[in-house]
Design a protein around this motif. Structure first.
Motif, PDB file in Angstrom:
ATOM      1  N   LEU A  87     -10.290  14.844  -0.439  1.00 20.76           N
ATOM      2  CA  LEU A  87      -8.792  13.996  -0.201  1.00 20.76           C
ATOM      3  C   LEU A  87      -7.887  14.702  -0.991  1.00 20.76           C
ATOM      4  CD1 LEU A  87     -11.126  10.848  -1.377  1.00 20.76           C
ATOM      5  CD2 LEU A  87     -10.256  11.235   1.010  1.00 20.76           C
ATOM      6  N   PHE A 145       2.024   2.259   3.701  1.00 24.51           N
ATOM      7  CA  PHE A 145       1.177   2.068   4.946  1.00 24.51           C
ATOM      8  C   PHE A 145       1.188   0.762   5.729  1.00 24.51           C
ATOM      9  CE2 PHE A 145      -2.937   2.396   7.277  1.00 24.51           C
ATOM     10  CZ  PHE A 145      -2.711   3.802   7.684  1.00 24.51           C
ATOM     11  N   ARG A 175      -1.566  13.858   8.858  1.00 27.75           N
ATOM     12  CA  ARG A 175      -2.069  13.532   7.546  1.00 27.75           C
ATOM     13  C   ARG A 175      -1.151  14.173   6.450  1.00 27.75           C
ATOM     14  NH1 ARG A 175      -5.667   9.846   6.138  1.00 27.75           N
ATOM     15  NH2 ARG A 175      -6.859   9.180   7.865  1.00 27.75           N
ATOM     16  N   TYR A 188      -9.032  10.203  -5.503  1.00 30.62           N
ATOM     17  CA  TYR A 188      -8.071  10.284  -4.633  1.00 30.62           C
ATOM     18  C   TYR A 188      -7.032  11.424  -4.784  1.00 30.62           C
ATOM     19  CZ  TYR A 188     -10.215   5.867  -3.618  1.00 30.62           C
ATOM     20  OH  TYR A 188     -11.401   5.103  -3.631  1.00 30.62           O
ATOM     21  N   GLU A 218      -5.092  14.694  12.502  1.00 29.50           N
ATOM     22  CA  GLU A 218      -6.220  13.759  12.353  1.00 29.50           C
ATOM     23  C   GLU A 218      -7.277  14.279  13.522  1.00 29.50           C
ATOM     24  OE1 GLU A 218      -7.479  11.315  10.643  1.00 29.50           O
ATOM     25  OE2 GLU A 218      -9.080  11.174  11.576  1.00 29.50           O
ATOM     26  N   GLU A 219      -6.657  14.699  14.786  1.00 27.10           N
ATOM     27  CA  GLU A 219      -7.863  15.035  15.936  1.00 27.10           C
ATOM     28  C   GLU A 219      -7.795  16.491  16.163  1.00 27.10           C
ATOM     29  OE1 GLU A 219      -8.736  12.175  17.605  1.00 27.10           O
ATOM     30  OE2 GLU A 219      -7.816  10.684  16.599  1.00 27.10           O
ATOM     31  N   ARG A 265      -7.540  16.342   6.149  1.00 24.14           N
ATOM     32  CA  ARG A 265      -6.947  15.386   5.182  1.00 24.14           C
ATOM     33  C   ARG A 265      -5.741  15.936   4.190  1.00 24.14           C
ATOM     34  NH1 ARG A 265      -8.597  12.426   7.944  1.00 24.14           N
ATOM     35  NH2 ARG A 265     -10.030  10.881   7.757  1.00 24.14           N
ATOM     36  N   SER A 323     -10.562  16.689  11.596  1.00 21.65           N
ATOM     37  CA  SER A 323      -9.975  15.746  11.099  1.00 21.65           C
ATOM     38  C   SER A 323      -9.662  16.181   9.699  1.00 21.65           C
ATOM     39  CB  SER A 323     -11.201  14.689  11.123  1.00 21.65           C
ATOM     40  OG  SER A 323     -10.639  13.557  10.735  1.00 21.65           O
ATOM     41  N   LYS A 325      -5.034   8.084  -1.612  1.00 24.87           N
ATOM     42  CA  LYS A 325      -5.115   9.431  -1.746  1.00 24.87           C
ATOM     43  C   LYS A 325      -3.911  10.262  -1.452  1.00 24.87           C
ATOM     44  CE  LYS A 325      -5.873  12.615   2.553  1.00 24.87           C
ATOM     45  NZ  LYS A 325      -4.471  13.127   2.167  1.00 24.87           N
ATOM     46  N   SER A 382       1.157   4.975   0.053  1.00 22.32           N
ATOM     47  CA  SER A 382       0.287   6.103   0.310  1.00 22.32           C
ATOM     48  C   SER A 382       1.010   7.511  -0.033  1.00 22.32           C
ATOM     49  CB  SER A 382       0.150   6.059   1.998  1.00 22.32           C
ATOM     50  OG  SER A 382       1.377   5.704   2.626  1.00 22.32           O
ATOM     51  N   VAL A 399       0.845  -0.970   0.017  1.00 17.34           N
ATOM     52  CA  VAL A 399       0.204   0.051  -0.236  1.00 17.34           C
ATOM     53  C   VAL A 399       0.945   1.321  -0.121  1.00 17.34           C
ATOM     54  CG1 VAL A 399      -1.962   1.158   1.125  1.00 17.34           C
ATOM     55  CG2 VAL A 399      -1.919  -1.315   1.296  1.00 17.34           C
ATOM     56  N   LYS A 441      -1.924  11.964  14.900  1.00 20.06           N
ATOM     57  CA  LYS A 441      -1.710  11.359  13.285  1.00 20.06           C
ATOM     58  C   LYS A 441      -1.346  12.557  12.630  1.00 20.06           C
ATOM     59  CE  LYS A 441      -5.254   8.011  14.615  1.00 20.06           C
ATOM     60  NZ  LYS A 441      -6.519   7.491  14.347  1.00 20.06           N
ATOM     61  N   PHE A 486       1.650   8.941   6.046  1.00 21.70           N
ATOM     62  CA  PHE A 486       0.565   9.538   5.243  1.00 21.70           C
ATOM     63  C   PHE A 486       1.264  10.371   3.976  1.00 21.70           C
ATOM     64  CE2 PHE A 486      -2.123   8.880   9.202  1.00 21.70           C
ATOM     65  CZ  PHE A 486      -2.919   8.078   8.402  1.00 21.70           C
ATOM     66  N   ILE A 506      -2.900   0.524  -3.874  1.00 23.37           N
ATOM     67  CA  ILE A 506      -3.009  -0.694  -2.910  1.00 23.37           C
ATOM     68  C   ILE A 506      -2.391  -1.763  -3.266  1.00 23.37           C
ATOM     69  CG2 ILE A 506      -5.162   0.282  -2.087  1.00 23.37           C
ATOM     70  CD1 ILE A 506      -6.028  -2.117  -3.654  1.00 23.37           C
ATOM     71  N   ARG A 537       1.721   8.210  11.160  1.00 25.64           N
ATOM     72  CA  ARG A 537       0.362   8.022  11.873  1.00 25.64           C
ATOM     73  C   ARG A 537       0.595   8.155  13.415  1.00 25.64           C
ATOM     74  NH1 ARG A 537      -3.095   4.316  14.235  1.00 25.64           N
ATOM     75  NH2 ARG A 537      -5.304   4.482  13.370  1.00 25.64           N
TER      76      ARG A 537
END
Lengths: 959, 221
Positions: A506, A352, A420, A548, A435-436, A465, A463, A593, A337, A335, A418, A381, A609, A396
């Motif tokens: 995205l 990932f 991004r 993406y 992320e948060e 991206r 959140s 993405k 990323s 994967v 995390k 990411f 992926i 992450r």
């Protein structure tokens, strides 16, 4: 044939001499993608001996056992039973007159108008394998064989050339006619040529690399290439009869065939694999494929290279567009990323789960993971390079940084989160997207956070991206809940409420015209300079495509989706969408993405992926060709009809489905079809599906017109099919009957629609109602049912309660009816197994409220077989009716439902142990009549047997 | 008291179910959403409901994608899928994504309540159409798309294959037996049959997780 260009030749001799010293470059870290057609794809056998293409675009593949025709999707095989002289196919050749010639180990056949004919004479005269079939410009046929020389047929007589009349060998592999009327032949004893007077021979003494010559390929008017069992020799035609053979000696190559493609690249099919020389003036031998013996190589009309192998079938070379990197070639995880390439051509691949891979330009690889470095997390990411040439990794679980000479470092004072996305603002300032906790501005010199923007400051969501700045200095923040635009202190938000079509952002990209592009789950949206929004929803076969990645490059928008990379020109009114898919060499159809990098040479690096693909977006040599379109069959009233048949349909049963396909050597799923029912459809319709349904047309004559649009946007010629709908005997179709008897409201809706549009459109809508509108109506009825339930929970008079109960039941009944319709129209439910499941679901549901026991006896030898939608619907409704009757009237305690085979047909039986049919004279209701009607449509026989209960038996049922 | 949440974009249906459930003494149902995204936001800071009723067709992230996200972060939340029609394909996909059960939206309100109770008691229900899909899924080898070696290995894990007993139940359902008949045949109670079905769904979800890893890259993880 006077030799003039002396200098040219010396130069060429010189350059070819270089090849010997050239090292062979083997690409070990990369994977060249190939599309394989072998046993799994339906090829009759995996030893491929010859490949050609006809004018329709079919690829013909001759194997040791069977001749195969490939339309891009399906392989059809032909054998002796189809009229071939033998199953061992050694040569295929398609001539200018549209005849396919098939050479076998015992004779030749021609194929025209879907029929094989043995080429008379060859079956008795030639008892040896055919090596080559070719037409002379004068129209005569030349057939080279293994062991019986060359046969020449001028339309009247066969003339044989062999060792008796001067050929050096009776085994001839190749024939070539040059512009000077010289006939060149590749034999087992040198190159033979006939200039009209005598046969002469070039052999080892003249410098031929080996006497066993296997192919002859023209290079110019002055020279040709001889492929031998021991290399390649360039033959010069200098002087009247003198020939200089310049040896391009390479002990490695046991050449089977040499081919020059339309871009002047030389392909060498060889016993150990496939080789290529890209530029004859700067020759370097490149190994393309080395898994097995390569027998032949062929360029199709689109410029794509195919080659035949012993054991691996036929393969299409896809390396012009894509070079792939997978876990097999050294990626720590499939994967991918994020990907980034520095100015020094160091490629960083973020995965990932597998950490980071550093690929140096010399191919050297280094993997950074938590286990062997200070990497914060193996899930990466985002990767960027800052102005000081440091590489930043958003993981992450924090952020890392890399500098050449120093190595990987952690950044200590950054909060754990995390991460991004990273966006560099200036030398020391970076926006970090979490992320948060929204985004914050990191001062790398002071090691402090200068500014935080979260929902408290008006951010649409914490959140985040993606964060990008536009050239006017505004900051664009893409989140899972929409977009925030930050201009100085003010925050402006965009989400579904302000007209976005999807809120999960995205990727963000500023276009050249200054508009801002947003990629989301439904495609693209752009905020234009004037403040208006444009939306570009992407769709494939009715499903939205998630975007993406979005970039603008070479006048196109490039969008990474879950159906590969998509390209279109948004400035055009109806832009042609071009797909680059896994079938075309992309490592996977699902991109990740933001995982894209455009390098300084203009290559795209795409993270998916299943690995990383390097893609050339400027494939200048692509030839755009049309894809021949064919109507395969027309399914009507349970019968499959050929397209050329004129089909007549009863008015009350005029559903039909037209199946079609296109011939292409590219990804067949990217072919779009354009169709209309002439004089009935106001406009052309387009679809990526391979079939279209019509139902309930008014009586009249119809002509269905179909074209294909290739992935490159080239439209094909039209094909047609004729359908006649006979005038009605009676007017109520099953659908209207059901709907009217179910609910007036629904009928009103449809009738209203009928008034506003032509009837054909209504029919199309009727089908769509099943899919789309049904949802709305279904939802409304569901609301009604629930509302009725809800009212009943209040203390009310029994009368009102009962009315409510009835209202609820009625609504549910209609939803159930619609459920049946949705089910019957949904092509995914097309097997016998689906039908019996549905019957069981229904019966179990209705019987759960009674004490009746039901037993199923399904003989499901062919439960996976597909059955026609009409048949499915009719059988289901007969069962439903019969079970319903048994429950309502029979007073039975047991029902036996069976479906079993009987010779060529099936028997369906619904048997109960109740009181049987009522006395004659009593009203038997619509039910039985309905069942009879359906049986008639199924062309089956229906009996009602009243003996210790009632048996409803349907015989002669053709599933 | 168990808390139920609803994610459903049709306001009327949502409100009707909510009011009804909230009126039940054993449930509370106050937090309802029209899309997955705000629900996820809410979970970050607030308590988690026990059961979520969720529509399949939602604006923004669809129900199946949303379910994968919710289940990957909050595996203890039970999710019951809502659908207008018995579309076995969508239902099967949502079971693979981690649903504990499914309901047709027009199911009567008392029956909705009953289904929630079944799920809260650790059970689930299965129709023959779904049973057949489950059987095909577990009998075909290599049922996960080849994504990563780890995923493949996880897939081979015997724990995630069906036991004899579970297989028997699925075959019984395919044969069209009622739960009662299956229970009688295997000499187990109705609740045990339902519990087995729940476990089959759990295995279905575990076996489909390879897909969750990659696809959720788009959204979470």
């Amino acid at each position: 044939m006077i030799f003039r260009a002396y200098t040219f030749i010396t130069k060429l001799i010189f350059l070819f001499a270089i090849i010997q010293s050239c090292s062979i470059s083997v690409l070990n870290a990369q994977v060249i993608p190939f599309k394989t057609i072998s046993l799994d794809e339906g090829l009759s056998q995996s030893v491929v001996q010859a490949i050609t293409q006809d004018k329709f675009g079919y690829l013909w593949i001759g194997t040791e056992y069977g001749l195969n025709r490939f339309n891009g999707k399906r392989v059809d095989a032909f054998y002796q039973t189809n009229g071939l002289p033998s199953n061992n196919i050694t040569e295929v050749y398609y001539d200018n007159a549209g005849v396919l010639w098939v050479g076998t180990d015992h004779g030749v056949a021609t194929y025209l108008n879907e029929q094989f004919n043995i080429f008379e004479g060859t079956d008795t005269l030639i008892q040896n394998p055919i090596n080559k079939i070719i037409h002379h410009p004068d129209g005569s046929v030349w057939i080279a064989t293994e062991g019986s020389g060359v046969w020449h047929y001028d339309g009247l007589v066969f003339e044989r050339w062999n060792t008796d009349n001067g050929l050096p060998s009776d085994s001839v592999r190749d024939i070539y006619f040059d512009n000077d009327r010289i006939i060149w032949m590749a034999t087992r004893n040198g190159v033979a040529y006939f200039d009209g007077t005598a046969i002469r021979v070039v052999n080892k003494d003249e410098g031929l690399s080996d006497e066993k010559v296997r192919s002859l390929t023209p290079l110019s008017n002055l020279s040709l290439i001889a492929g031998t069992r021991n290399g390649i020799t360039l033959l010069f035609k200098s002087g009247d009869s003198e020939h200089i053979a310049v040896n391009m000696r390479n002990q490695l190559l046991k050449v089977n065939q040499v081919m020059l493609d339309s871009r002047s690249r030389m392909w060498i099919a060889e016993e150990s694999g496939l080789w290529r020389i890209d530029d004859i003036n700067k020759p370097a031998l490149e190994l393309i494929y080395n898994e097995t013996f390569v027998s032949s190589v062929f360029e199709d009309a689109s410029g794509s290279i195919w080659f035949g192998t012993f054991g691996n079938g036929a393969l299409q070379y896809q390396g012009d567009a894509f070079i792939n990197y997978t876990t097999d070639s050294g990626l720590p995880n499939a994967v991918v990323s994020s990907v980034y390439q520095t100015k020094d051509k160091v490629t960083w691949v973020g995965t990932f789960g597998g950490g980071v891979l550093r690929m140096a330009p010399n191919g050297e690889k280094q993997v950074f993971q938590r286990s062997n470095s200070s990497l914060k997390d193996n899930r990466i990411f985002h990767i960027i390079e800052d102005e000081s040439n440091r590489i930043w990794f958003a993981t992450r679980n924090g952020i890392n940084r890399y500098k050449e000479g120093i190595g990987l470092q952690q950044i200590p004072r950054i909060p754990n989160d995390k991460y991004r996305f990273i966006h560099q603002v200036s030398h020391d300032l970076f926006w970090l997207a979490s992320e948060e906790n929204g985004i914050f501005l990191w001062n790398d010199r002071k090691q402090t956070i200068e500014r935080e923007i979260t929902t408290k400051e008006g951010l649409i969501s914490n959140s985040v991206r993606v964060v990008e700045a536009s050239s006017d200095g505004r900051l664009w923040v893409g989140t899972t809940n929409g977009i925030s635009m930050i201009d100085g202190k003010t925050v402006t938000n965009y989400n579904l409420a302000t007209g976005l079509i999807n809120q999960v952002i995205l990727d963000i990209f500023e276009g050249w015209d200054g508009r801002i592009w947003f990629a989301h789950f439904m495609g693209l949206s752009s905020l234009n300079k004037d403040g208006t929004w444009s939306h570009y929803p992407l769709e494939f076969k009715g499903e939205p495509l998630a975007a993406y990645v979005v970039r603008e490059f070479d006048d196109y928008l490039w969008v990474g989706t879950n159906k590969g990379l998509v390209r279109f020109n948004h400035k055009q009114k109806n832009p042609q969408i071009k797909f680059y898919t896994a079938d075309m060499g992309l490592v996977s159809d699902e991109l990740n993405k933001g995982s894209i990098f455009i390098d300084t040479e203009g290559y795209f690096w795409l993270g998916t992926i299943r690995g990383l693909s390097k893609f050339d977006p400027l494939l200048q040599y692509e030839k755009k060709i049309q894809a021949t379109v064919l109507i395969d069959e027309i399914e009507a009233q349970g019968k499959r009809n050929e397209a050329y048949e004129n089909i007549e349909l009863e008015y009350d049963d005029n559903h039909f489905e037209i199946h079609f396909s296109a011939i292409t050597t590219q990804d067949p799923s990217t072919i779009q079809f354009r169709y209309r029912l002439r004089d009935a459809d106001p406009d052309w319709q387009t679809t990526y599906s391979n079939s279209v349904r019509y139902a309930g047309l008014p009586d009249g004559d119809y002509q269905f017109q179909l074209q294909s649009i290739s992935n490159d946007g080239i439209q094909s010629q039209s094909v047609y099919a004729n359908v006649k709908v006979l005038p009605p005997f009676w007017r109520a179709s099953w659908f209207i009957f059901l709907v009217l008897s179910s609910l007036f409201v629904l009928a009103y809706l449809i009738v209203n629609n009928i008034r506003v549009s032509k009837q054909v459109e209504v029919e199309r809508m009727r089908v769509r109602i099943a899919g789309d509108l049904h949802d709305d109506v279904g939802a409304s009825l569901t609301e009604m049912a629930l509302q009725a339930d809800f009212i009943q929970s209040y203390p009310l008079s029994d009368e009102i309660k009962e009315t409510m109960q009835q209202l609820g039941d009625m609504s549910r009944q209609v939803v159930n009816t619609m459920d049946d319709i949705v089910w019957s129209i949904d092509a995914r439910n097309d097997t016998v197994g689906d039908l019996t499941d549905r019957i069981q679901d229904f019966a179990n549901q209705i019987l759960s409220r009674t004490a009746i026991q039901i037993y199923y006896h399904f003989d499901l030898r062919d439960e996976k077989r597909t059955i026609h939608a009409d048949t499915r619907q009719n059988v289901y409704l007969i069962c439903k009716e019969a079970v319903n009757n048994a429950v309502k009237y029979s007073e039975a305690t047991e029902i036996h439902l069976s479906l079993r085979h009987d010779k060529n047909a099936c028997i369906l039986e619904i048997k109960d142990n109740g009181k049987g049919l009522p006395e004659s004279g009593k009203k038997t209701g619509h039910g039985l009549k309905n069942m009879q009607l359906r049986a008639k449509r199924l062309q089956a026989n229906l009996e009602f047997i009243s003996d210790k209960g009632l048996t409803v038996r349907l015989t002669n049922l053709k599933l | 008291m168990k808390e139920i949440s609803i994610i459903e974009d049709n306001e009327k249906i949502r409100t009707l179910i909510q009011k009804f459930l909230d009126n039940q003494p054993e449930f509370t149902c106050t937090r309802v959403f029209d899309a997955v995204e705000p629900f996820l936001q809410e979970l970050k800071t607030k308590t988690h409901p026990n059961v979520v009723l969720m529509d399949i067709d939602l604006p923004g992230m669809n129900g199946i994608e949303g379910m994968k996200l919710i289940k990957s972060q909050y595996p203890n939340i039970e999710i019951i899928m809502l659908t207008i029609y018995h579309d076995s394909h969508k239902i099967f996909d949502s079971l693979c994504a981690g649903a504990s059960g499914y309901l047709l939206k027009h199911t009567s309100l008392p029956e909705i309540k009953e289904s929630i109770e079944v799920v809260l008691n650790g059970g689930s229900v299965m129709s023959p159409q779904i049973a057949r899909k489950v059987m095909t899924y577990f009998s075909s080898s290599g049922h996960t798309p080849d994504l990563s070696k780890e995923a493949k290995e996880a897939d081979k894990n015997a724990e995630n294959e069906l036991t004899m007993r579970e297989r028997e139940i699925v075959i019984g359902l395919v044969d069209g037996l009622s739960y009662k008949m299956i229970g009688d045949r295997m000499d187990i109670s109705l609740d045990t049959v339902r519990a087995h079905i729940r476990n089959i769904y759990r295995k279905l979800h575990v076996n489909s997780k390879a897909e969750v890893i990659a696809k959720s890259l788009r959204g979470e993880i």
